[in-house]
Design an enzyme around this catalytic site. Sequence first.
Site, mmCIF file in Angstrom:
data_model
loop_
_atom_site.group_PDB
_atom_site.id
_atom_site.type_symbol
_atom_site.label_atom_id
_atom_site.label_comp_id
_atom_site.label_asym_id
_atom_site.label_seq_id
_atom_site.Cartn_x
_atom_site.Cartn_y
_atom_site.Cartn_z
ATOM 1 N N HIS A 46 6.128 9.341 51.809
ATOM 2 C CA HIS A 46 5.142 8.806 52.746
ATOM 3 C C HIS A 46 5.569 9.192 54.159
ATOM 4 C CE1 HIS A 46 2.747 6.262 55.158
ATOM 5 N NE2 HIS A 46 3.682 5.353 55.382
ATOM 6 N N CYS B 292 0.483 1.633 52.417
ATOM 7 C CA CYS B 292 0.985 3.020 52.423
ATOM 8 C C CYS B 292 1.406 3.466 51.019
ATOM 9 C CB CYS B 292 2.145 3.157 53.387
ATOM 10 S SG CYS B 292 1.730 2.609 55.041
ATOM 11 N N ASN C 48 1.130 8.603 61.120
ATOM 12 C CA ASN C 48 1.236 7.867 59.853
ATOM 13 C C ASN C 48 -0.174 7.495 59.393
ATOM 14 O OD1 ASN C 48 1.420 5.792 57.951
ATOM 15 N ND2 ASN C 48 3.280 4.925 58.836
#
Length: 331
Positions: free
Chosen positions: A256, A122, A287
Amino acid sequence: MSGLIASGGAAHAALLGLGAYRPSRIVPNSEIVDAIDSSDEWIQTRSGIKQRRWATPEETVQVMSVAAARDALADAGIDAHQIDCVIVATVSHLMQTPAIATAIAHELGTEQAAAFDISAACAGFCHGVAMASDFIRGGSARHVLVIGVERLSDITDRTDRGTAFIFADGAGAVVVGPSDRPGIGPVVWGSDGERADLIMQRETWPEALERGEMPNLTMQGNPVFRWASFAMAKIGLEALDRAGITVDELDCFVPHQANMRIVDALARSMKLPEQVRIARDIAEMGNTSAASIPLALERMKRDGEAKSGDTALFIAFGAGLAYAAQVVIVP
Ligand code: COA
């Protein structure tokens, strides 16, 4: 002996253009709750996710990347042949070699740009932006394309209560190039390999294939949640400090998109003033790991919450554990 010629780059680097690709298939919570004995209310309360997008078979990592990259090139007003380096941040291109970046560079029509993939989960996109900035200032490249892309639906166990509702697909891209003024602040990055087991591929490929399955992702949600909510606020404040700006001078916060509660906890811990606009793309996109920051920024620009010239703080964190944060000027 006269010695070597030193490579000289641009005085500064900046984001010149931004692009995004959102897969066509929208998956609401109602479609996944039965397999994980959950509810729309539980998922929304714990994560803020209302829906996510899962790519169709045709929306491959390459297809999504090229679409996002073309968008970014058009936004920057740069032709593909001006790109000398393509960095693709991903953990879900399922062919280990060659890097997908070379095929993307070729399809875009770059003139044999250097092209490679990076694996920082990520945090991958922010790693790519930091590298691009340094390549340009160091003279290794003049224009760099940084792409964050994931098809996490391929490596998510649809029956796993801890991950099935979180992970999703998409692509985002930026063109990074030379600039008169600094447009990308110093990166604050690092890793904590002692906690590498908190988010990981459950097993190796041979182990998974022996059981006839994919090596899906597994995550210990609670410790990840606590780490991200507290440790990453400190990293964000350090990135602001290193860029020489205060929270009062910040226009946009684009962390994020891991979990809406993490986004809120970070904003609180960093004591961001009310006027700072905060990215909340996770509600509609889930996500998307390396793709989440450029996707979230693209939505903010489209919705008029971010505009060209604004200051924005990126904080990215995830498997590794790996993290990276930097302040940028919105292209
Ligand atoms: N649906 C319904 N109930 C669930 C559930 C689900 N999908 N998953 C867990 N539960 C239940 C548990 O059984 C437990 O029930 P109990 O209290 O009766 O024992 C309760 O919910 C709490 O479980 P817990 O695992 O402690 O939940 P949590 O509050 O930590 O929330 C996450 C789970 C995954 C939403 C949260 O930990 C999280 O978001 N972590 C970070 C994830 C992340 O951002 N990852 C990406 C980093 S890049």
